[in-house]
Design a protein around this motif. Structure first.
Motif: not given
Length: 414
Positions: A93-112
């Motif tokens: 679902f992510g790629p479709w729901r973000l299809r109009h969102v411009e992205v310069d950098v992706i930040f991953v928050f991983e506490p687990s």
């Protein structure tokens, strides 16, 4: 910058990513958060979200995109399905729901879990953007340490998954210096690894607080406050042993604020051991309320199980405790213990040392107000210098710019 944050957990759940998101927006960045359905730590979808999800689509100026997932509920199988369902939901679902969102950098928050990196890597490919992964938990080491996975074969497979994710990230950030060595085992390019600790939230720097009314008033007691997640890693069994050792000392009281997967067990053990008068369970409260509970504390307790992986960890609450300016009691090894000792912010005993914890409580109980105040002031000064929020946010922005530049050069080389 256009920043996409990928996190399985987000507001109204209590995690540092909320504070980070708010700060990035205030700094003028366009922030979008890809996350799941709020259900941590109870395992049940929050009532307010279930009744009306619309207000949870925005947070402090950031757009929040939520994908379908199964709540944690209880049991190891359901937890596994919770992790898996977020990956599936975010990838499909992510790629479709973000299809109009411009992205310069992706930040991953991983506490687990580390699997949160999979949709981030996919979106990095689709959006042609670098991925910056912040490791707050070490997989597969943590799985082995808390006994969730015992099979060497499964642990090797998890290690391969971790390698797959790290290799596809432009930068990998470790929350302690001890993490960097472990991360390097799964990165062919050690030059992409950076040290980035958690910060001390400003909410814990408040003064003239009104003590939480939920805490029963009891004159003449020394309150030891434990705040945060109640899980396997926090080694509450050893804490209860220490409480038992001091059971007959009416001047010592333990206050536990928070909940988690071992909350029911903890309540049952307190009753079984006859510690109802000594240990008070107060439940979970939003982070904004926590300083009012700290206002009751004569000492703040942080504990971790005895295991090499946890000795590399600085629990996020350590920074908060330091900033609160209250003496700290630590029952842990390695990096976390080192921070408390270097700050001269309290007393520390080894992980799992219930006798040592009990002795430390009695020692601190015997100290005069000047000694206790010195510990608190030392801790706050150390937090401001080493874990200052503004300086660390500046550093994170620098990592984002560095990742964008590195990614651009890599595209040219390809």
């Amino acid at each position: 910058m256009n920043i996409l944050i990928v996190s399985q957990y987000f507001w109204p759940e209590n995690f540092r990513i909320n504070d980070l998101t708010q700060e990035l927006v205030q700094r003028g960045h366009c922030v979008t958060v890809l996350t799941g359905v709020p259900n941590y730590p109870s395992g049940l979808v929050f009532d307010e979200y279930r009744k009306n999800a619309k207000p949870f689509d925005q947070y402090c100026g950031a757009k929040v995109v939520r994908v379908p997932m199964l709540a944690r509920a209880s049991g190891a199988v359901r937890l596994f399905l919770n992790y898996l369902s977020f990956v599936i939901g975010a990838c499909f679902f992510g790629p479709w729901r973000l299809r109009h969102v411009e992205v310069d950098v992706i930040f991953v928050f991983e506490p687990s879990p580390v699997t949160v990196g999979l949709p981030a890597v996919l979106l990095g490919r689709i959006k042609r953007a670098p991925v910056v992964f912040w490791a707050l938990d070490l997989w597969p080491e943590t799985l082995a340490a808390i006994g969730v996975v015992r099979s060497p074969r499964v642990l090797r497979l998890v290690g391969q998954l971790v390698r797959f994710i790290y290799e596809r990230c432009t930068l990998v950030l470790g929350q302690s210096r001890g993490f960097l060595v472990s991360i390097a085992k799964y990165c062919s390019d050690a030059l992409k690894i950076r040290y980035f600790p958690s910060w001390a939230e400003q909410v814990f720097n408040a003064h003239d607080l009104v003590p939480a009314p939920e805490v029963p008033v009891q004159e003449g007691v020394f309150n030891v406050v434990f705040a945060g997640n109640i899980g396997e890693a926090q080694d509450l069994p050893s804490v209860l042993v220490a409480a038992e050792l001091l059971k007959d000392n009416a001047s010592i009281r333990w206050l536990i604020v928070g909940d988690g997967r071992r909350s029911d067990w903890l309540a049952q053990e307190i009753a079984r051991r006859g510690l109802e008068r000594n240990v008070v369970l107060l439940g979970r409260f939003p982070v904004e309320r926590m300083p009012s509970f700290y206002a009751h504390a004569d000492a703040l307790l942080v504990s971790l199980k005895k295991d090499p992986v946890f000795s590399m960890t600085i629990p996020g609450k350590v920074q908060s405790y330091l900033m609160a300016g209250i003496p700290i009691l630590g029952m842990l090894d390695g990096e976390g213990a080192k921070v408390i000792s270097e700050a001269d912010a309290g007393l520390v005993c080894g992980a799992g040392d219930a006798n040592g914890l009990a002795a430390a409580v009695l020692e601190m109980r015997s100290m005069n107000s000047d000694q206790l105040q010195r510990y608190g002031l030392n801790g706050r000064s150390f937090a401001e210098n080493e874990f200052g929020r503004d300086a660390l946010m500046d550093r994170l922005e620098g990592f984002f710019h560095e990742a964008i530049a590195l990614y651009s050069r890599q595209k040219v080389i390809r």
